[in-house]
Design a protein around this motif. Structure first.
Motif, PDB file in Angstrom:
ATOM      1  N   LYS A 135     -68.583  -2.189  -3.353  1.00  0.00           N
ATOM      2  CA  LYS A 135     -68.850  -0.760  -3.171  1.00  0.00           C
ATOM      3  C   LYS A 135     -67.723  -0.093  -2.378  1.00  0.00           C
ATOM      4  O   LYS A 135     -67.282   1.012  -2.717  1.00  0.00           O
ATOM      5  CB  LYS A 135     -70.192  -0.564  -2.467  1.00  0.00           C
ATOM      6  CG  LYS A 135     -71.392  -0.959  -3.310  1.00  0.00           C
ATOM      7  CD  LYS A 135     -72.698  -0.586  -2.651  1.00  0.00           C
ATOM      8  CE  LYS A 135     -72.982  -1.435  -1.428  1.00  0.00           C
ATOM      9  NZ  LYS A 135     -74.323  -1.159  -0.851  1.00  0.00           N
ATOM     10  N   ILE A 136     -67.250  -0.771  -1.328  1.00  0.00           N
ATOM     11  CA  ILE A 136     -66.154  -0.227  -0.532  1.00  0.00           C
ATOM     12  C   ILE A 136     -64.873  -0.185  -1.359  1.00  0.00           C
ATOM     13  O   ILE A 136     -64.124   0.795  -1.342  1.00  0.00           O
ATOM     14  CB  ILE A 136     -65.952  -1.075   0.736  1.00  0.00           C
ATOM     15  CG1 ILE A 136     -67.171  -0.964   1.643  1.00  0.00           C
ATOM     16  CG2 ILE A 136     -64.691  -0.644   1.481  1.00  0.00           C
ATOM     17  CD1 ILE A 136     -67.155  -1.901   2.819  1.00  0.00           C
ATOM     18  N   GLN A 137     -64.642  -1.243  -2.108  1.00  0.00           N
ATOM     19  CA  GLN A 137     -63.447  -1.309  -2.950  1.00  0.00           C
ATOM     20  C   GLN A 137     -63.443  -0.194  -3.989  1.00  0.00           C
ATOM     21  O   GLN A 137     -62.405   0.452  -4.228  1.00  0.00           O
ATOM     22  CB  GLN A 137     -63.388  -2.672  -3.643  1.00  0.00           C
ATOM     23  CG  GLN A 137     -62.263  -2.806  -4.656  1.00  0.00           C
ATOM     24  CD  GLN A 137     -62.365  -4.083  -5.456  1.00  0.00           C
ATOM     25  OE1 GLN A 137     -62.197  -5.172  -4.921  1.00  0.00           O
ATOM     26  NE2 GLN A 137     -62.649  -3.966  -6.758  1.00  0.00           N
ATOM     27  N   ASP A 138     -64.585   0.048  -4.613  1.00  0.00           N
ATOM     28  CA  ASP A 138     -64.677   1.115  -5.619  1.00  0.00           C
ATOM     29  C   ASP A 138     -64.328   2.475  -5.008  1.00  0.00           C
ATOM     30  O   ASP A 138     -63.610   3.276  -5.619  1.00  0.00           O
ATOM     31  CB  ASP A 138     -66.079   1.162  -6.224  1.00  0.00           C
ATOM     32  CG  ASP A 138     -66.387  -0.042  -7.106  1.00  0.00           C
ATOM     33  OD1 ASP A 138     -65.431  -0.718  -7.520  1.00  0.00           O
ATOM     34  OD2 ASP A 138     -67.575  -0.291  -7.376  1.00  0.00           O
ATOM     35  N   LEU A 172     -58.585  -5.089  -6.722  1.00  0.00           N
ATOM     36  CA  LEU A 172     -59.291  -6.332  -6.994  1.00  0.00           C
ATOM     37  C   LEU A 172     -59.082  -7.261  -5.815  1.00  0.00           C
ATOM     38  O   LEU A 172     -57.995  -7.302  -5.235  1.00  0.00           O
ATOM     39  CB  LEU A 172     -58.746  -6.988  -8.271  1.00  0.00           C
ATOM     40  CG  LEU A 172     -59.291  -8.357  -8.664  1.00  0.00           C
ATOM     41  CD1 LEU A 172     -60.737  -8.226  -9.154  1.00  0.00           C
ATOM     42  CD2 LEU A 172     -58.438  -8.980  -9.757  1.00  0.00           C
ATOM     43  N   ILE A 173     -60.122  -8.019  -5.433  1.00  0.00           N
ATOM     44  CA  ILE A 173     -59.997  -9.034  -4.381  1.00  0.00           C
ATOM     45  C   ILE A 173     -60.036 -10.408  -5.039  1.00  0.00           C
ATOM     46  O   ILE A 173     -60.924 -10.690  -5.856  1.00  0.00           O
ATOM     47  CB  ILE A 173     -61.127  -8.910  -3.341  1.00  0.00           C
ATOM     48  CG1 ILE A 173     -61.034  -7.564  -2.615  1.00  0.00           C
ATOM     49  CG2 ILE A 173     -61.046 -10.048  -2.319  1.00  0.00           C
ATOM     50  CD1 ILE A 173     -62.143  -7.334  -1.617  1.00  0.00           C
ATOM     51  N   VAL A 183     -62.915 -12.326  -6.672  1.00  0.00           N
ATOM     52  CA  VAL A 183     -64.127 -12.341  -5.862  1.00  0.00           C
ATOM     53  C   VAL A 183     -64.943 -11.082  -6.140  1.00  0.00           C
ATOM     54  O   VAL A 183     -66.162 -11.085  -6.037  1.00  0.00           O
ATOM     55  CB  VAL A 183     -63.782 -12.444  -4.361  1.00  0.00           C
ATOM     56  CG1 VAL A 183     -65.034 -12.384  -3.499  1.00  0.00           C
ATOM     57  CG2 VAL A 183     -63.025 -13.742  -4.083  1.00  0.00           C
ATOM     58  N   THR A 184     -64.234 -10.008  -6.490  1.00  0.00           N
ATOM     59  CA  THR A 184     -64.890  -8.756  -6.876  1.00  0.00           C
ATOM     60  C   THR A 184     -64.481  -8.415  -8.306  1.00  0.00           C
ATOM     61  O   THR A 184     -63.593  -9.056  -8.887  1.00  0.00           O
ATOM     62  CB  THR A 184     -64.478  -7.602  -5.946  1.00  0.00           C
ATOM     63  OG1 THR A 184     -63.048  -7.452  -6.005  1.00  0.00           O
ATOM     64  CG2 THR A 184     -64.910  -7.866  -4.515  1.00  0.00           C
ATOM     65  N   GLU A 185     -65.123  -7.398  -8.863  1.00  0.00           N
ATOM     66  CA  GLU A 185     -64.736  -6.915 -10.185  1.00  0.00           C
ATOM     67  C   GLU A 185     -63.628  -5.880 -10.032  1.00  0.00           C
ATOM     68  O   GLU A 185     -63.511  -5.215  -9.008  1.00  0.00           O
ATOM     69  CB  GLU A 185     -65.949  -6.294 -10.888  1.00  0.00           C
ATOM     70  CG  GLU A 185     -67.066  -7.282 -11.165  1.00  0.00           C
ATOM     71  CD  GLU A 185     -68.251  -6.627 -11.857  1.00  0.00           C
ATOM     72  OE1 GLU A 185     -68.148  -5.421 -12.184  1.00  0.00           O
ATOM     73  OE2 GLU A 185     -69.256  -7.309 -12.063  1.00  0.00           O
TER      74      GLU A 185
END
Length: 306
Positions: free
Chosen positions: A19-22, A33-34, A42-44
């Motif tokens: 959510k934070i990444q988005d 991306l992580i 690890v994330t999408e």
């Protein structure tokens, strides 16, 4: 002693990070991306551009993309700071290292923007390779999609990289602090049995949000991932900690609470067993019977009769 790589997925809550990444991706106009230390996501992907999706659809180009990701993350880890570079297609990317206990655990990969002309020559290009002939239509579509990418100066990219570096360091430190505090409490022998009403006294402050939520929402659908997100810890760490504190698996804890409530209804009110099952979050009456018998030692109908 064999080397043990830090488990990034064990430290962070991927759902919350996503959510934070988005949000950061939208605000910065960059794809993000992580990945862990092996380059495994690890994330999408957030805001992955049509251009890069097209590039990665070509096996040869995709192999070079993977080399760029791996090299970028390792270079950032070596420098211990964000690393800005151009990929094999000339697109600007950056890697922000994630370091746990002095060991490289992964990276935030961001970019997919076109560097401003005056900055292009100053950036290192990594994972260069000789390509086979590319279909003319494919190349034309690549050029079309490349024109849609945002153009960004190196100074602007550096500001975003520094922001990601600071935010990531803070979140990782907070996550590690929770785990360290929990381990210290455990080592100090602060566990002295269970508190009143079946609540554990020992270091339950970490999973307290989940325990409180379950206590008042036991009749709803509750998942382990949702509760881990509510406690802001990874699902794997939540599962381990929940079992250690409560003495039960997450699923068994929830089901036991539901069956206790079912027994109260069967004792006090003349409510159909099917209605009780549905009101307690069981969609399948046969599954309710199975769980009830496992926990209460008898079937719901036999319990009600006796």
């Amino acid at each position: 002693m064999p080397f043990t790589a830090p488990n990034l997925d064990y430290i962070i809550n991927a759902h919350n990070y996503q959510k934070i990444q988005d949000c950061l991706s939208e605000a910065s106009d960059m794809a993000m991306l992580i990945v862990d230390f092996q380059g495994t996501p690890v994330t999408e992907h957030s805001r992955c551009s049509a251009y890069c999706s097209l590039v990665r659809s070509n096996p040869e180009l995709n192999n070079l993309c993977r080399k760029c990701d791996a090299r970028g993350g390792l270079e950032a880890a070596r420098l211990s700071k964000p690393y800005i570079y151009r990929c094999h297609m000339g697109i600007l990317d950056l890697a922000v290292p994630i370091v746990l206990g002095g060991v490289y655990a992964g990276a935030i990969m961001a970019g997919q923007v076109v560097p401003a002309d005056e900055d292009a020559q100053e950036l290192e290009t990594i994972a260069e390779g000789r390509l086979s002939a590319i279909d003319g239509d494919f190349f034309a579509e690549l050029e079309k999609q490349k024109k849609l990418l945002p153009v960004m100066s190196r100074d602007r990219v550096q500001i975003i990289a520094n922001m990601l570096f600071q935010i990531n360091n803070y979140m990782i430190e907070e996550a590690l602090l929770k785990i360290e505090l929990n381990d210290r409490l455990e080592a100090s022998g602060s566990q002295d049995g269970r508190a009143a009403e079946g609540r554990p006294a020992y270091n339950s402050f970490i999973i307290r949000p989940a325990l409180d939520y379950i206590a008042s929402h036991y009749h709803e659908r509750i998942t382990l991932d949702e509760m881990a997100s509510r406690c802001n810890i990874s699902s794997s760490y939540f599962s381990k900690l929940f079992n250690k504190i409560t003495g039960e698996t997450f699923a068994n804890y929830v089901n036991t609470l539901r069956i206790r409530k079912a027994c109260e209804y069967l004792d006090q009110e003349d409510i159909p067993i099917t209605t009780i099952a549905f009101n307690l979050g069981f969609d399948d009456i046969s599954y309710f019977d199975k769980v009830f018998k496992k926990i209460a030692g008898t079937t719901p109908s036999a319990y009600k009769k006796n």
